[in-house]
Enzyme design. Sequence first.
Site, PDB file in Angstrom:
ATOM      1  N   LYS B  45       4.186  18.852  65.687  1.00 18.20           N
ATOM      2  CA  LYS B  45       3.901  19.915  66.654  1.00 18.20           C
ATOM      3  C   LYS B  45       3.376  19.311  67.961  1.00 18.20           C
ATOM      4  O   LYS B  45       2.667  18.306  67.936  1.00 18.20           O
ATOM      5  CB  LYS B  45       2.847  20.833  66.027  1.00 18.20           C
ATOM      6  N   ASN B  69      11.374  32.597  69.807  1.00 13.36           N
ATOM      7  CA  ASN B  69       9.951  32.325  69.608  1.00 13.36           C
ATOM      8  C   ASN B  69       9.296  32.088  70.947  1.00 13.36           C
ATOM      9  O   ASN B  69       9.920  31.590  71.892  1.00 13.36           O
ATOM     10  CB  ASN B  69       9.734  31.130  68.678  1.00 13.36           C
ATOM     11  N   ASN B 101       5.344  14.812  69.655  1.00 19.61           N
ATOM     12  CA  ASN B 101       5.773  15.647  70.772  1.00 19.61           C
ATOM     13  C   ASN B 101       4.577  15.816  71.724  1.00 19.61           C
ATOM     14  O   ASN B 101       3.489  16.190  71.295  1.00 19.61           O
ATOM     15  CB  ASN B 101       6.255  17.000  70.234  1.00 19.61           C
ATOM     16  N   CYS B 132       9.703  23.041  77.352  1.00 25.17           N
ATOM     17  CA  CYS B 132       9.211  24.226  76.644  1.00 25.17           C
ATOM     18  C   CYS B 132       9.379  25.444  77.548  1.00 25.17           C
ATOM     19  O   CYS B 132       8.847  25.475  78.652  1.00 25.17           O
ATOM     20  CB  CYS B 132       7.749  24.082  76.242  1.00 25.17           C
ATOM     21  N   GLY B 219      18.356  28.468  66.212  1.00 21.61           N
ATOM     22  CA  GLY B 219      19.117  28.872  65.033  1.00 21.61           C
ATOM     23  C   GLY B 219      20.611  28.681  65.229  1.00 21.61           C
ATOM     24  O   GLY B 219      21.069  28.258  66.300  1.00 21.61           O
ATOM     25  N   THR B 268      14.757  25.683  62.932  1.00 18.23           N
ATOM     26  CA  THR B 268      14.700  27.040  62.387  1.00 18.23           C
ATOM     27  C   THR B 268      15.055  27.108  60.901  1.00 18.23           C
ATOM     28  O   THR B 268      14.520  27.947  60.171  1.00 18.23           O
ATOM     29  CB  THR B 268      15.646  27.939  63.215  1.00 18.23           C
TER      30      THR B 268
END
Lengths: 257, 308
Positions: B45, B69, B101, B132, B219, B268
Amino acid sequence: MLQEKLTVCRQRQLTADVFELTLQGKMATIAQQAGQFVDVLVPDQRYLLRRPFGITQVDAAKQQLTLIYRTVGQGTSILSQLKVGANLDTLGPLGNGFPTEFLQTKQHVLIIGGGTGIPPLYNLAQQLVARGVQVTSAIGFGTQKQIFYEAEFRALGAVHYATDDGSYGFHGHIGLLLDAEFATTHFDAIYACGPRGLLLAVNNRYREHPHAYISLESRMACGVGECYACVVPAEDQQALYKVCDDGPVFATGKVAI
Amino acid sequence: MNRLAVELPGLKLKNPIMPASGCFGFGQRYAAFYDLNQLGAIIIKAATVTPRTGNPTPRVAETTSGMLNAIGLQNPGLTAIMTEKLPWLAERYPDLPVIANVAGAKESDYVTVCQQISTVPNVKAIELNISCPNVAHGGMEFGTDPEAAYALTKACCAVSQVPLYVKLSPNMTDIRVIARAVEAAGAAGFTMINTLVGMQIDLKTRQPLLGNRTGGLSGPAIKPVAVRLINQVHQSSRLPIIGMGGVMSAEDTLELIMAGASAVAVGTANFSNPQACPDIIKALPQTMDRYQIKDLTSLIQEMAVTPV
């Protein structure tokens, strides 16, 4: 915590949009605290996120667990069409359930539920009655037609109903029923699950109670505590709790609903 | 010989599969489902200098064959990650390469995190998160401006003890502009793609479903976009690519490698199936047999092109 393909052994429609699904598998034999949940993968590749459902009932001997859900979208509609024998990829049991270890025989608890928040409370009431704890329930629905599991709850103790339209029981929301019926009654524990308004009513009325608990609902992704999707702030805004992993059950006064 | 082994700057991987950042936390809960040593690597994360609380809820929404998300980089902060999360992984999985990350609001934040986190022994590479889509400052601001991307990458490369991979945003007219800038700045490779900015509206409330209004789409719905962008960057740069974007299966993994990736991250899919990574690793050899692929290293070499 298991990931298991459970087998549908029964599916029953309870109201216009509420279904009861009984599943078979080893998951039912893992010791479960009422209020824990399972995370079900819709058997259709278009739907990637699992659906979290509170556990309604567990029969370890028969290796069966029962869920109740409302069809709110395409995923739950697909679930409602599952036939006996179908497999359902399920994670569970997940989260922390309702604390009950402090309760003694003959002590008296109040269960407060609304709509599709009542399934985990049924599991809780069953477990408590089996231990000799006295259970009184206050249950709210929009209207009489939406009521399910009435006989099941009545078999476990006194039940007071409230409906928003007055078609059954007390006329008004559950907070008013609590004020009208239970304002002066002492309970050794309070347990609640239901829509946000109900949780706010319980959180406000039983903030100082040493054993009052509410179960939250949240949109989740991983369901196991790693993705930070389902967070809820602490009441003092100094921390974030994960509903899936720190909850879904929290003591009153702990989280900002 | 291990058919699944691949090698990238700083990373000797026994297989090409790693969980993608943000979809696996720091691995602790997923360790209950399987031995994390099975993984090729783990991308943890995002780390920021100080703890971040992230965006308002709801933070996720399902879409057809995908999800949005807007977590907003919630993380416990650099100190907690260095003193708790990374040691937890090192004690239990000493041979598991970690890719850290790194995110921030301004250049000095990124530099601080890169400098410190790259000294942790199990951190073998950095994934510089300049893409991001869910934060107001930093994030995609750096990833969509070639000059900012160049300056940030150069500053981070200068202080990092390990190779630096830059995570590219698909939210660009021409992704190669950023790829060239970060390559010139000294990046060791790319990770791509980050999520595509999207939005979904609740017909009942007439409001966006996400608390942040917009979120990142991921996804299987985005896999064709990932394949195309990976291929585009692969044809214009010599740097290796860790590919990601809707990978659910061994077939998807091979497809991203054929597009130009040298390793593949799974995001995902972990939510649908917590054992997605080991399932894919297990299925790879037989899937490779079906397509007459001897080993991944030779497949990667076969896909090599002279950049234009």
